[in-house]
Scaffold this active site. Structure first.
Site, PDB file in Angstrom:
ATOM      1  CG  ASP A  99      49.719 -24.565 -52.593  1.00 41.65           C
ATOM      2  OD1 ASP A  99      49.680 -24.262 -51.392  1.00 41.65           O
ATOM      3  OD2 ASP A  99      49.396 -23.802 -53.521  1.00 41.65           O
TER       4      ASP A  99
ATOM      5  CE  LYS B 279      53.071 -22.795 -57.253  1.00 46.05           C
ATOM      6  NZ  LYS B 279      52.046 -21.922 -56.742  1.00 46.05           N
TER       7      LYS B 279
ATOM      8  CG  MET C  46      58.999 -18.047 -50.178  1.00 53.30           C
ATOM      9  SD  MET C  46      58.445 -17.623 -51.833  1.00 53.30           S
ATOM     10  CE  MET C  46      57.903 -15.932 -51.615  1.00 53.30           C
TER      11      MET C  46
HETATM   12  N1  SAH Z   1      50.413 -16.486 -49.920  1.00 52.32           N
HETATM   13  C1  SAH Z   1      51.148 -16.807 -48.722  1.00 52.32           C
HETATM   14  C2  SAH Z   1      52.648 -16.775 -48.931  1.00 52.32           C
HETATM   15  C3  SAH Z   1      53.147 -17.763 -49.916  1.00 52.32           C
HETATM   16  S1  SAH Z   1      54.895 -17.702 -50.074  1.00 52.32           S
HETATM   17  C4  SAH Z   1      50.728 -15.867 -47.600  1.00 52.32           C
HETATM   18  O1  SAH Z   1      50.056 -14.863 -47.843  1.00 52.32           O
HETATM   19  O2  SAH Z   1      51.095 -16.131 -46.454  1.00 52.32           O
HETATM   20  C5  SAH Z   1      55.400 -18.984 -48.987  1.00 52.32           C
HETATM   21  C6  SAH Z   1      56.096 -18.424 -47.769  1.00 52.32           C
HETATM   22  O3  SAH Z   1      55.154 -17.920 -46.844  1.00 52.32           O
HETATM   23  C7  SAH Z   1      56.870 -19.419 -46.981  1.00 52.32           C
HETATM   24  O4  SAH Z   1      58.141 -19.666 -47.560  1.00 52.32           O
HETATM   25  C8  SAH Z   1      56.990 -18.741 -45.648  1.00 52.32           C
HETATM   26  O5  SAH Z   1      57.986 -17.747 -45.690  1.00 52.32           O
HETATM   27  C9  SAH Z   1      55.676 -18.035 -45.542  1.00 52.32           C
HETATM   28  N2  SAH Z   1      54.715 -18.795 -44.725  1.00 52.32           N
HETATM   29  C10 SAH Z   1      53.532 -19.267 -45.108  1.00 52.32           C
HETATM   30  N3  SAH Z   1      52.885 -19.881 -44.102  1.00 52.32           N
HETATM   31  C11 SAH Z   1      53.693 -19.782 -43.033  1.00 52.32           C
HETATM   32  C12 SAH Z   1      53.626 -20.212 -41.685  1.00 52.32           C
HETATM   33  N4  SAH Z   1      52.546 -20.879 -41.223  1.00 52.32           N
HETATM   34  N5  SAH Z   1      54.641 -19.934 -40.851  1.00 52.32           N
HETATM   35  C13 SAH Z   1      55.729 -19.258 -41.292  1.00 52.32           C
HETATM   36  N6  SAH Z   1      55.843 -18.821 -42.565  1.00 52.32           N
HETATM   37  C14 SAH Z   1      54.859 -19.078 -43.429  1.00 52.32           C
END
Ligand code: SAH
Length: 468
Positions: free
Chosen positions: A249, A271, A384
């Site tokens: 995604d 997503k 998020m």
């Molecule tokens: N499973 C993922 C989270 C998924 S929810 C994890 O463990 O990181 C998606 C959210 O993750 C985004 O809206 C953001 O808030 C955060 N996120 C994911 N990658 C990011 C990044 N490189 N920099 C900042 N926030 C990030």
């Protein structure tokens, strides 16, 4: 090719080792590992080497070398620092057709020793023909990281089944194809995970009933980390390189996607907030369908699959269909962004706990336990949280958290485009409005954010913006 590579069986064979220092000890260690009986000759012998001699029930002679020392030996190693002596040993051994190695003197050797990667019974030997031992060792270091230590277990497993499978498939081509499937399929994954009994059952079913268990697919639910490909785990990388098809995604970075096997089929399942390329139910079903077609399916997710990743839902359906799967954790955005922004999530003086909170609730509200979240002494990490940012900050203030509590917003954390905005609960909404922010972003709230100024390390961020 200057040298002919061989693997010698030294079990219970006598080997001459002349020398008693560090180099000799290293050689002795390897010889004993291979089951040899040592004959060590030197006026002085290190304690470890003495113990090795005892361990292999060998001989130790605390004196100068004699010409007859090579007698009855199948191999000789000269590890002394006296050139003339090394030369004599080399001549004596050669005269008796005994393979001889003189450490660091290729001209005096009839064989040279390679750099080795030991995953016994699997052993990989690398030689530069004596031209550049350092280069051979560098290559070894690279291979060491690529070849999981569990490959030794796989080789042992293969050896246990070798005879039975030879019996079952008389045709060598058929046998080779069968082994290729085993060593790259679900049985191998079971062995890597220490589930030998299940692997045995799988194989014995496959042999006896000719069922589909070996051609059955499997699913790898893999955390791809927050962006920087170097944050992948070794297991993630290995599975990415053996998958037939990948479902990914938006959060999976291009750098990470580049490491997926080149000829794997790629399916984008979207997503983005409110723009789902594929509904969750369809993704769950697609994983099942592909695995039932016999494919090795990689479900690659950003961060960690079990942290706001709906990973649990995706494997529920797999479990119901008895499809083998494994979950590989990844670095979650909170860990990645915090580390790359120089913000420790906990700190003895500022935060005794950390909470990962979603800023996007299922009913599109941010109706959280605000009184608890507003308690001091903790770090809050909002995933998020961009859309509801103003509401989150206002609610925390309304429930008692100080308006000047520092807040960091990390945009595209751990990637080259990482940006860090620093403000406080009262001003962050305006800071975001002024800075043209795009997702993904992570909010870190709490006193630990103060440390950002002093702990920011040389990070991949090209233009970090501090706006407090
Ligand atoms: N499973 C993922 C989270 C998924 S929810 C994890 O463990 O990181 C998606 C959210 O993750 C985004 O809206 C953001 O808030 C955060 N996120 C994911 N990658 C990011 C990044 N490189 N920099 C900042 N926030 C990030």
């Amino acid at each position: 090719m200057d040298y002919f590579p061989v693997f010698l069986d030294l079990k219970k064979r006598r080997c001459l080792l002349v020398g008693g220092g560090d180099v000799a000890t290293r050689k002795g260690r390897l010889l004993v590992k291979a089951g040899a009986i040592l004959r060590v000759v030197a006026p002085q012998i290190s304690t470890e080497l003495r113990e090795l001699v005892q361990q292999c029930q060998g001989e130790m002679h605390l004196r100068e070398y004699h010409g007859s020392d090579v007698d009855d030996c199948v191999l000789a190693i000269a590890a002394t620092d006296i050139d003339s002596l090394n030369q004599v040993i080399s001549q004596d051994a050669k005269a008796k057709y005994i393979p001889v190695n003189v450490v660091d003197s290729p001209a005096l050797c009839t064989y040279i020793t390679p750099a080795i990667i030991d995953r016994s019974p699997l052993v990989i030997a690398i030689s530069s023909g004596g031209e550049s031992p350092v280069l051979a060792r560098l290559i070894r270091a690279k291979l060491e990281t690529l070849i999981p230590s569990s490959y030794g277990k796989l080789a042992q497993f293969a050896s246990r089944w070798r005879e039975r499978i030879k019996h079952r498939f008389a045709d060598t081509d058929q046998r080779r194809r069968f082994w290729e499937k085993i060593l790259q399929g679900p049985a191998a994954e079971l062995v890597f995970n220490g589930q030998d009994a299940q692997a045995d059952t799988l194989l014995s079913d496959a042999i006896h009933q000719e069922d589909d268990s070996l051609t059955r697919g499997e699913v790898y639910l893999v955390g791809g980390g927050p962006g920087d490909p170097e944050l992948l785990t070794l297991r993630a990388l290995r599975l990415m390189q053996q998958a037939d098809v990948v479902l990914y995604d938006r959060l999976v970075s291009d750098g990470v996607m580049e490491l997926v096997r080149r000829d794997a089929e790629r399916i984008y399942v979207g997503k983005r907030r409110s723009e789902h390329a594929m509904e969750q139910e369809n993704i769950n079903q697609l994983l099942v369908d592909l695995a039932l077609q016999g494919k090795r399916v990689l479900r690659l997710k950003g961060g960690d699959p079990f942290i706001f990743g709906r990973g649990g839902e995706e494997i529920e359906l797999l479990a119901q269909h008895h499809i083998p799967f494994q979950v590989v954790p990844g670095i979650t955005a909170a860990s990645g962004c915090a580390a790359y922004a120089g913000i420790p999530l906990t700190h003895r003086d500022y935060a005794q706990s950390v909470r990962f909170v979603t800023g996007h609730l299922q009913d599109d509200s941010t109706n959280l336990q605000w009184p608890e979240l507003a308690e001091p002494g903790q770090t809050l990490v909002f995933y998020m949280g961009l859309v509801g940012l103003a509401e989150i900050c206002a609610a925390l203030i309304a429930h008692g958290r100080a308006p000047d509590t520092p807040v960091a917003l990390v945009e595209k954390g751990t990637t080259r485009d990482q940006r860090v905005l620093i403000a406080d609960l009262a001003t962050m909404a305006q800071t975001v409005a002024d800075n043209n922010v795009h997702g993904p972003t992570l909010l870190i709230i709490g006193e630990v954010v103060k440390l950002h100024a002093s702990l920011q390390w040389f990070s991949p961020a090209q233009n970090p913006v501090d706006s407090d």
